[in-house]
Design an enzyme around this catalytic site. Structure first.
Site, PDB file in Angstrom:
ATOM      1  N   CYS A 140       0.169  -0.933  -0.340  1.00 32.67           N
ATOM      2  CA  CYS A 140      -0.304   0.143   0.094  1.00 32.67           C
ATOM      3  C   CYS A 140       1.043   1.260  -0.059  1.00 32.67           C
ATOM      4  O   CYS A 140       0.136   2.536  -0.399  1.00 32.67           O
ATOM      5  CB  CYS A 140      -0.967  -0.100   0.779  1.00 32.67           C
ATOM      6  N   HIS A 144      -2.690   7.466   4.087  1.00 33.86           N
ATOM      7  CA  HIS A 144      -2.795   5.937   3.718  1.00 33.86           C
ATOM      8  C   HIS A 144      -4.770   5.928   4.335  1.00 33.86           C
ATOM      9  O   HIS A 144      -4.952   6.074   5.426  1.00 33.86           O
ATOM     10  CB  HIS A 144      -2.590   5.018   4.614  1.00 33.86           C
ATOM     11  N   ASN A 192      -9.809   0.198   1.550  1.00 33.11           N
ATOM     12  CA  ASN A 192      -8.397   0.249   1.571  1.00 33.11           C
ATOM     13  C   ASN A 192      -8.208  -0.598   0.153  1.00 33.11           C
ATOM     14  O   ASN A 192      -7.862  -1.231  -0.255  1.00 33.11           O
ATOM     15  CB  ASN A 192      -7.707  -0.504   2.049  1.00 33.11           C
TER      16      ASN A 192
HETATM   17  O1  UT7 Z   1      -2.546  -1.501   4.286  1.00 37.34           O
HETATM   18  C1  UT7 Z   1      -2.279  -2.041   4.577  1.00 37.34           C
HETATM   19  C2  UT7 Z   1      -3.513  -2.661   5.050  1.00 37.34           C
HETATM   20  N1  UT7 Z   1      -3.485  -4.265   6.021  1.00 37.34           N
HETATM   21  C3  UT7 Z   1      -3.926  -2.781   7.648  1.00 37.34           C
HETATM   22  O2  UT7 Z   1      -4.200  -1.569   7.557  1.00 37.34           O
HETATM   23  C4  UT7 Z   1      -4.737  -4.026   8.474  1.00 37.34           C
HETATM   24  C5  UT7 Z   1      -4.705  -3.457   9.601  1.00 37.34           C
HETATM   25  N2  UT7 Z   1      -5.464  -3.461  11.076  1.00 37.34           N
HETATM   26  C6  UT7 Z   1      -6.465  -3.250  10.668  1.00 37.34           C
HETATM   27  O3  UT7 Z   1      -7.317  -2.691  10.676  1.00 37.34           O
HETATM   28  C7  UT7 Z   1      -7.427  -4.361  12.160  1.00 37.34           C
HETATM   29  O4  UT7 Z   1      -6.179  -4.812  12.863  1.00 37.34           O
HETATM   30  C8  UT7 Z   1      -8.596  -4.640  11.664  1.00 37.34           C
HETATM   31  C9  UT7 Z   1     -10.031  -3.814  11.061  1.00 37.34           C
HETATM   32  C10 UT7 Z   1      -8.041  -5.817  10.865  1.00 37.34           C
HETATM   33  C11 UT7 Z   1      -9.598  -5.639  12.455  1.00 37.34           C
HETATM   34  O5  UT7 Z   1      -9.896  -4.871  13.557  1.00 37.34           O
HETATM   35  P1  UT7 Z   1      -9.068  -5.416  15.397  1.00 37.34           P
HETATM   36  O6  UT7 Z   1     -10.079  -4.715  16.693  1.00 37.34           O
HETATM   37  O7  UT7 Z   1      -8.090  -5.477  15.491  1.00 37.34           O
HETATM   38  O8  UT7 Z   1     -10.264  -6.852  15.315  1.00 37.34           O
HETATM   39  P2  UT7 Z   1      -9.395  -8.622  15.774  1.00 37.34           P
HETATM   40  O9  UT7 Z   1      -8.261  -9.063  14.934  1.00 37.34           O
HETATM   41  O10 UT7 Z   1      -8.541  -8.450  16.412  1.00 37.34           O
HETATM   42  O11 UT7 Z   1      -9.943  -9.102  15.759  1.00 37.34           O
HETATM   43  C12 UT7 Z   1     -11.681  -8.773  17.042  1.00 37.34           C
HETATM   44  C13 UT7 Z   1     -13.058  -9.947  17.064  1.00 37.34           C
HETATM   45  C14 UT7 Z   1     -12.452 -11.402  16.571  1.00 37.34           C
HETATM   46  O12 UT7 Z   1     -13.166 -11.670  17.520  1.00 37.34           O
HETATM   47  P3  UT7 Z   1     -12.927 -12.773  18.957  1.00 37.34           P
HETATM   48  O13 UT7 Z   1     -11.455 -13.528  19.014  1.00 37.34           O
HETATM   49  O14 UT7 Z   1     -12.754 -11.343  19.950  1.00 37.34           O
HETATM   50  O15 UT7 Z   1     -13.837 -13.582  18.868  1.00 37.34           O
HETATM   51  C15 UT7 Z   1     -12.723 -11.677  15.413  1.00 37.34           C
HETATM   52  O16 UT7 Z   1     -12.394 -12.964  15.039  1.00 37.34           O
HETATM   53  O17 UT7 Z   1     -13.445  -9.657  15.864  1.00 37.34           O
HETATM   54  C16 UT7 Z   1     -13.606 -10.502  14.380  1.00 37.34           C
HETATM   55  N3  UT7 Z   1     -14.040  -9.938  13.196  1.00 37.34           N
HETATM   56  C17 UT7 Z   1     -14.897  -9.954  12.624  1.00 37.34           C
HETATM   57  N4  UT7 Z   1     -15.757 -10.104  13.031  1.00 37.34           N
HETATM   58  C18 UT7 Z   1     -17.060  -9.860  12.594  1.00 37.34           C
HETATM   59  C19 UT7 Z   1     -12.863  -9.642  12.819  1.00 37.34           C
HETATM   60  N5  UT7 Z   1     -13.467  -9.898  11.408  1.00 37.34           N
HETATM   61  C20 UT7 Z   1     -14.653  -9.380  11.234  1.00 37.34           C
HETATM   62  C21 UT7 Z   1     -15.753  -8.967  10.922  1.00 37.34           C
HETATM   63  N6  UT7 Z   1     -16.521  -9.521  10.838  1.00 37.34           N
HETATM   64  N7  UT7 Z   1     -14.969  -8.934   9.195  1.00 37.34           N
END
Ligand code: UT7
Length: 330
Positions: A116, A256, A286
């Protein structure tokens, strides 16, 4: 290059796919919901390519607009840089396909892969080519069509990405009206945080790589998030200092667009007001390398970006890579 001049963005353009996918559409595909996606990422909808829309087609569309606004003919281009991780095909470069579509036959054309951060890597390269006098007019395209390599069964990633293209023309402008500083960074020890396992020369496509879903993006979102909040601010501050400026001098920030929480966190640390920050993640998700140039183009149209303003650009992505730049707006 004429004494007293420096590289600067002289025009912008963008092209977005027609088809929209809303969070509610995604609720029907994976176990997710609008509320989670909005609160965790800020995304409401994203565009995805359909029909004849391809990486090179969006690139050419965005470029024609930027070239027309710059008043520069394709033949006057010395270089075309396509920053992308989703080329039309492995060979040849998408930049060569775009060169042919535009009829820009005097340009050297190549793709640049920096996740990115691709647009900012291309920005740094283009700036240095122009400042050295080796190139006069450079077309820089930030483009990604991620939807074909997103795993639509993986809710951790499929809700986040979108497709689009943004183009800018960089040329020599009067000093004090262009780029003040830019810098690229990378840390290959974090390569496994965001990657596509198969499809390259190490693991070419086989029935097994396909059945293992190896051609799709894998991401450790949490670790990328932690990394991003630090480097977004630190790299921008470093580049501001190279330019002899501070965050207080910034008029506009074009960050970004990966997660609204990352953007808000950075803005809080930099003490920027919301109206100083370009945000379009709610509409497009994104778009990887396209995020910043599309945001710049929209800001020009909306009158948010005006001549003489000091603009900060900052990004991070797969590699991991990150980069920042500070420029006056023409
Ligand atoms: O350009 C570079 C590319 N990437 C990025 O910049 C990504 C950077 N990271 C992020 O933006 C965030 O980490 C995410 C948006 C990907 C995830 O947010 P988070 O607050 O870090 O969530 P998490 O990964 O800690 O997940 C929290 C919970 C999990 O469930 P449990 O384990 O707490 O029960 C996930 O399984 O949310 C769950 N989860 C979802 N729930 C509903 C993960 N994806 C989803 C979803 N819908 N799409």
């Amino acid at each position: 290059m004429k004494k007293g001049s420096t590289a600067g963005i002289i025009s912008t353009g963008r092209a977005l796919p027609v088809a929209k996918i809303t969070n509610h559409d995604l609720e029907k595909i994976v176990d997710t919901n609008d509320e989670w996606i909005k609160t965790r990422s800020g995304i409401e909808e994203r565009r995805i390519i359909t029909g004849d829309e391809t990486n090179s087609e969006l690139s050419a569309r965005a470029s024609r607009i930027a070239l027309e606004r710059a008043g520069i003919s394709p033949a006057a281009l010395d270089m075309i840089i396509v920053a992308t991780v989703t080329p039309d095909q492995i060979l040849p470069s998408t930049a060569c396909i775009v060169q042919n579509k535009l009829g820009a036959f005097n340009a050297a054309a190549f793709d640049l892969v920096a996740g990115c951060t691709g647009f900012l890597y291309g920005f740094d390269v283009a700036t240095r080519y122009i400042n050295s006098g080796a190139a006069k007019h450079i077309l820089l395209i930030g483009v990604d069509t991620l939807s074909p390599i997103v795993d639509w069964q993986d809710r951790n990633t499929c809700v986040l990405f979108g497709d689009g293209a943004g183009a800018v023309v960089l040329s020599a402008v009067d000093e004090g009206r262009g780029v003040l500083a830019s810098k690229m960074f990378s840390d290959g020890t974090k390569a496994n945080l965001l990657y596509v396992p198969a499809g390259g020369s190490t693991r070419p496509a086989t029935q097994q790589t396909v059945s293992q879903r190896g051609h799709y993006i894998k991401m450790n979102g949490k670790e990328v998030f932690k990394f991003a909040v630090t480097v977004m601010v630190d790299s921008l501050l470093e580049v501001l200092s190279l330019a002899g400026k501070t965050a207080e001098d910034l008029d506009i920030l074009a960050p970004h667009q990966a997660n609204l929480r990352i953007i808000n966190f950075a803005c809080k640390r930099l003490k920027l007001k919301p109206e100083q920050v370009l945000v379009n993640i709610h509409r497009y998700g994104n778009m990887s390398s396209a995020a910043i140039p599309v945001a710049l183009d929209e800001a020009v149209e909306e009158g948010k970006l005006q001549a003489g303003q000091l603009v900060g650009l900052v990004s991070f992505g797969a590699g991991l890579t990150w980069g920042a730049a500070v420029t006056y707006w023409q």
